[in-house]
Design an enzyme around this catalytic site. Structure first.
Site, PDB file in Angstrom:
ATOM      1  N   ALA A 114       0.856  -1.191   0.000  1.00 16.70           N
ATOM      2  CA  ALA A 114       0.000   0.000   0.000  1.00 16.70           C
ATOM      3  C   ALA A 114       0.888   1.236   0.000  1.00 16.70           C
ATOM      4  O   ALA A 114       1.999   1.209   0.508  1.00 16.70           O
ATOM      5  CB  ALA A 114      -0.888   0.009   1.240  1.00 16.70           C
ATOM      6  N   HIS A 456      19.187 -19.124  46.575  1.00 17.59           N
ATOM      7  CA  HIS A 456      20.434 -19.890  46.563  1.00 17.59           C
ATOM      8  C   HIS A 456      20.184 -21.350  46.205  1.00 17.59           C
ATOM      9  O   HIS A 456      19.190 -21.900  46.658  1.00 17.59           O
ATOM     10  CB  HIS A 456      21.069 -19.791  47.957  1.00 17.59           C
ATOM     11  CG  HIS A 456      22.397 -20.449  48.036  1.00 17.59           C
ATOM     12  ND1 HIS A 456      23.522 -19.907  47.453  1.00 17.59           N
ATOM     13  CD2 HIS A 456      22.766 -21.610  48.618  1.00 17.59           C
ATOM     14  CE1 HIS A 456      24.549 -20.710  47.679  1.00 17.59           C
ATOM     15  NE2 HIS A 456      24.117 -21.744  48.381  1.00 17.59           N
TER      16      HIS A 456
END
Ligand code: NDP
Length: 473
Positions: A114, A456
């Site tokens: 377009a 941890h």
């Protein structure tokens, strides 16, 4: 003036599709044109296929690592054709998802190019004209090729995903996101890669320490990374060897070479390297040509980008633009946000500017680089800072005998204690930086990081356990 629709979007990439869907959700009548495949660069020839290739290449090191963990696993062989077939099936599926989303939102899709013919009218390639109250340009960008003899013989990133065969050797030009990611990927797939970068260090704009670590790790994956080096010409070796070849003399393109004729590159310093393929990753350019913009008075910048205000409005009020075509921050999630802000502003009546500050990003090398905020160099130039940094061998690969190191770095304002920047070089750094970015965007201080309890044992826990600055202005 009677309009055929409220919004006409040119470009079916991530930004255009999101804007179209959001506007349609407000009850607006929306149409969208896309000349290529729905999904745009990210889905079809960018982030998505690239990340799948990152995964594919990551398996190379797994057998050795698994053996160190007690598994009886033999080395395997990578089958490009098998991977490519599955890759394209996945891209087809994703394109289908995009089309489904558009159809589900009642958006009229035009599979053709377009162009604008006036501030409220577009013309499709078949000649149909459609009048729209608002026009949104989301045509993205395309890879740029350097102007050197024989450049057309080289690939750009768009070409990588459709390659018939995996090259045995590959020369890459560039030191940015795409060059570094592709160098890591192809080395991981077993290709012998030479990466040329014109600067003295790769990844300009990123934190210097992180850049150096990524350069080192790229070399460790087997890439011959050559800095201060550029490809000056591509062509058949015999032609490149001619000492009198002027810099501008055209070299026949690879496609035009007789079958089996070996390809070579000549560097600026005159070195000639035989290679099966060449990839240019030397930046991208906004797609603004042939859209009729200049004729309508839409202001463009030096690189052809559409100049827009904070609300993505161009110099012509009915025309807006989002994403890479505006060359602001060229990342998919930013284009999506710009699309959403556009729709909110224009179709919901809530003026919404996109916040381009503190956008995190990741470079998907091995290991990855995740980054948000200022680099150490930028932060230091801005104000007195403290630098918290750590480099260590991560548990997983250290156990397998690897010397690979990861790096975490926080840059802290001495005055406000706010974390101004965070840089992570580690496996999955992209995942980590996303989460760190939330805290930093919220204005977290170093003390906020400190009072956050570690998870941890992880790599990311180092972000909340760095007690003393390694440097202080
Ligand atoms: P970049 O802008 O990141 O890098 C371009 C590289 O090419 C730089 O190293 C630049 O060098 C070099 N260069 C530019 N022109 C020339 C030339 N004429 N000759 C030799 N070298 C040249 O672009 P990319 O193409 O890598 O990526 C485009 C954009 O796509 C990125 O900026 C990023 O926004 C996006 N992207 C994001 C990804 C992610 O989020 N993971 C992945 C891939 C792309 P110098 O530094 O000296 O200018």
């Amino acid at each position: 003036m009677a309009f055929d629709c409220d919004l006409f979007v040119i470009g079916g990439g991530s930004g255009g599709v999101r804007a179209a869907r959001m506007a349609a959700a407000t009850g607006a009548k929306v149409a969208l044109a896309e000349e290529s495949r729905m999904g745009g660069t990210c889905v079809i020839r960018g982030c998505v296929p690239k990340k799948l290739m990152v995964y594919a290449s990551g398996f190379r090191d797994l057998p050795a690592e698994a053996r160190a963990y007690g598994w009886d696993i033999a080395e395997g062989h990578f089958d490009w054709t098998a991977f490519r077939t599955r890759l394209h099936a996945e891209l087809d599926r994703l394109e289908g998802v995009y089309r489904g989303l558009l159809a589900g939102s009642g958006i009229a899709v035009h599979d053709q190019r377009a162009r604008l013919v006036d501030p409220h009218q577009v013309e499709l390639a078949d000649g149909t004209r459609i009048a729209a109250r608002h026009i949104l340009i989301a045509t993205g960008g395309r890879p740029d090729r350097p102007e050197i003899p024989g450049a057309e013989a080289g690939m750009v990133s768009d070409d990588v995903f459709g390659m018939e065969r995996l090259p045995g050797t590959l020369a890459i030009q560039g030191g940015g996101f795409i060059a570094c990611e592709m160098a890591s990927i192809f080395a991981g797939l077993g290709v012998k890669v030479t990466q040329f970068h014109r600067g003295t260090q790769i990844l300009r704009g990123f934190d210097d320490e992180a850049r150096a670590l990524i350069a080192e790790s790229i070399r460790e994956t087997g890439v011959d990374l050559q800095l201060d080096a550029s490809i000056a010409a591509i062509g058949p070796r015999a032609q490149l060897e001619r000492a009198d070849l002027p810099a501008s003399e055209p070299v026949p393109a690879a496609r035009a070479l007789p079958p089996g004729e070996p390809l070579a590159v000549r560097t600026r310093t005159g070195t000639i390297l035989d290679t099966d393929a060449v990839l240019f990753a030397t930046g991208r350019r906004p797609n603004t040509e042939g859209l009729g913009l200049e004729d309508l008075g839409v202001r463009l910048g030096r690189r052809g980008e559409i100049l827009v205000d904070a609300y993505s409005q161009s110099s012509v009020p009915s025309i807006h633009a989002i994403g890479d075509v505006t060359d602001r921050v060229n990342l998919t999630p930013v284009a999506i946000r710009e699309g959403m802000a556009f729709s909110r502003t224009v179709f919901e009546g809530i003026p919404t500017a996109v916040d381009h500050d503190l956008i995190a990003s990741a470079v998907f090398t091995r290991p990855e680089l995740g980054s948000v905020g200022l680099t150490e160099e930028e932060a230091r130039a801005q104000e007195p800072i403290e630098v918290y940094a750590t480099a260590f061998r991560p548990m997983r690969s250290a156990f397998a005998g690897s010397e690979a190191r990861v790096m975490m770095k926080l840059l802290v304002s001495q005055a406000t204690r706010r974390v101004l920047g965070c840089h992570i070089v580690a496996p999955e750094a992209g995942e980590m930086i996303q989460l760190a970015a939330i805290a930093i965007k919220m204005g977290a201080t170093k003390e906020d990081f400190d009072r956050t309890c570690a998870v941890h044992p992880t790599m990311a826990e180092e972000l909340v356990t760095m007690r003393s600055p390694v440097r202080r202005d």
